[in-house]
Design an enzyme around this catalytic site. Structure first.
Site: not given
Ligand code: NAD
Length: 391
Positions: A50-51, A74, A139, A223, A233, A269, A271
């Site tokens: 993903t992402g 997953e 993540a 990030y 953050y 973004l 996610t």
């Protein structure tokens, strides 16, 4: 089964197999439209489903014709519940890659574990010999280390309680949210999970097994964001983990001079990982509006495609003074941030639709789970038990 979205705050507990396939197909189409890049030929992606990790896998495969091995964590469908979106994305990716003669295999398991590292090494040895690029895009909420201790990642501040406006995702209202300061254990746990220790473990294991090509490139994603979100953050627990990740790039280069280790600081973004961070989704929604108006909005695939075309494989790699590649250059441009801050000051429940792209936020959210694609017929019965060809 007819699959509908079941949204609980920042998570959707269902995923649509055909919608996820559509999501992957659109990303592939984007990459193809952008043209070929002379990049990796054999790539390992850790966090590939993903992402940003999925976007990296798609870019390497369809812009560089790379063989890819993807690692993910997953859940398949049990016949009653749908699989997780990353499962369906990976099934679609592998099938679409194979249609074009591209090697693609996946490992579904805990990337933090020694077993999965060994499995990946065996797969590389048997099928590819060596890899020339490793993307580290995990993540995760927790990590169990070799001593059998489980660490948890926390999204808290490190400098006292922080109160700011926040978007209540249950009803799109603007509320005030306070994020508490982490204790030492929570901070340590976040660094253990989201810092660079495991990235280094991967590099050690791959090097010792001889499965990394000379001058292999490895990139981990980070990030930073605007000052507004620094307390939660950059200066928060996750930011401390990212600081450790950034330092790890230097440590990898020192310990393994044959590896080119980089940090790419990416754009904010929606996610599955980022939707869970308090306060941040409201910033995202305002940022989306401003960047769309200024014509600079990008999604994961646009970011990674630009990373490959303009930064990583276009000659000398442009870096900031801390040696990081800045894919957040457009997000942090003064004309973007000034406009974001103007909206931030004014935004309330009454004007949130006008001052932010809340619709765009939700559109991205639903797309992540395979919903809200106009060319997918959601009234049709679909088989939710989809197999991943290589598993
Ligand atoms: P994501 O949730 O979309 O993807 C996470 C990936 O990690 C998935 O493929 C998942 O299966 C995999 N994963 C999680 N735990 C795992 C485990 N134990 N073993 C194997 N695989 C596991 O997240 P994302 O937003 O794409 O984040 C990826 C990286 O990019 C993170 O380091 C994140 O901090 C960074 N980043 C994100 C943003 C953002 O706004 N989303 C911005 C900049 C950087």
């Amino acid at each position: 089964m007819i699959v509908e979205p079941k949204v609980r705050e920042f998570i959707c507990t269902t995923a649509h197999p055909e919608g996820c396939r559509e999501n992957v197909k659109r990303q592939i189409a984007y990459v193809k439209e952008k043209g070929q890049v002379c990049g990796p030929k054999k790539m390992l992606v850790i966090g590939a489903s993903t992402g940003y990790g999925l976007a990296s896998r798609i870019t390497a495969a369809f812009a560089c014709q790379a063989a890819t091995i993807g690692i993910m964590f997953e859940k398949p469908s049990n016949g009653k519940r749908t699989a997780t979106p990353g499962w369906y994305n990976t099934a679609a990716f592998e099938a679409l890659a194979q249609e074009e003669g591209l090697y693609a295999k996946s490992i579904n398991g805990d990337a933090f574990s020694a077993e999965v590292k060994q499995q990946a090494i065996e797969m590389i040895k048997e099928d590819l010999g060596q890899v020339d690029m490793v993307i580290y895009s995990l993540a995760a909420p927790r990590r169990t280390t070799a001593d059998n201790k489980t660490w948890s990642s926390t999204l808290k501040t490190t400098t006292g309680a922080f109160t700011e406006k926040s978007l209540d995702l249950r009803n799109n209202t603007i509320v005030t949210k306070t994020v508490e300061s982490a204790n030492d254990e929570e901070l340590e746990g976040t660094i253990k999970v989201m810092g660079g220790e495991d990235w280094m473990d991967w590099m050690d294991a791959l090097t010792n097994a001889g499965v990394l090509a000379e001058n292999a490139v490895t990139v981990a994603y980070s990030y930073i964001g605007p000052e507004l979100t620094y307390p939660i953050y950059t200066e928060g627990t996750i930011g401390q983990a990212k600081k450790h990740l950034t330092e790890t790039a230097g440590r990898i280069r020192e310990k393994h001079p044959g590896i080119q280790a980089y940090i790419s600081v990416n754009k904010a973004l929606v996610t599955q990982a980022s939707a869970a961070i308090p306060i941040v989704p409201l910033y995202f929604a305002i940022l989306y509006k401003v960047m769309k108006e200024q014509g600079t909005h990008e999604g994961c695939i646009e970011q990674i495609s630009r990373l490959f075309h303009d930064k990583l494989f276009a000659g000398e790699i442009p870096m900031d003074e801390q040696g990081r590649i800045r894919m957040d250059d457009w997000e942090l441009a003064p004309q973007v941030q000034d406009a974001v801050m103007d909206c931030w000051k004014e935004v309330d429940t009454e004007n949130v639709k006008k001052l932010s792209d809340i619709e765009g936020y939700w559109e991205d959210f639903y797309h992540m789970f395979g919903f809200h694609f106009d060319n997918v017929d959601y009234s049709r019965d679909v088989d939710i038990q989809v197999e991943i060809p290589s598993l």
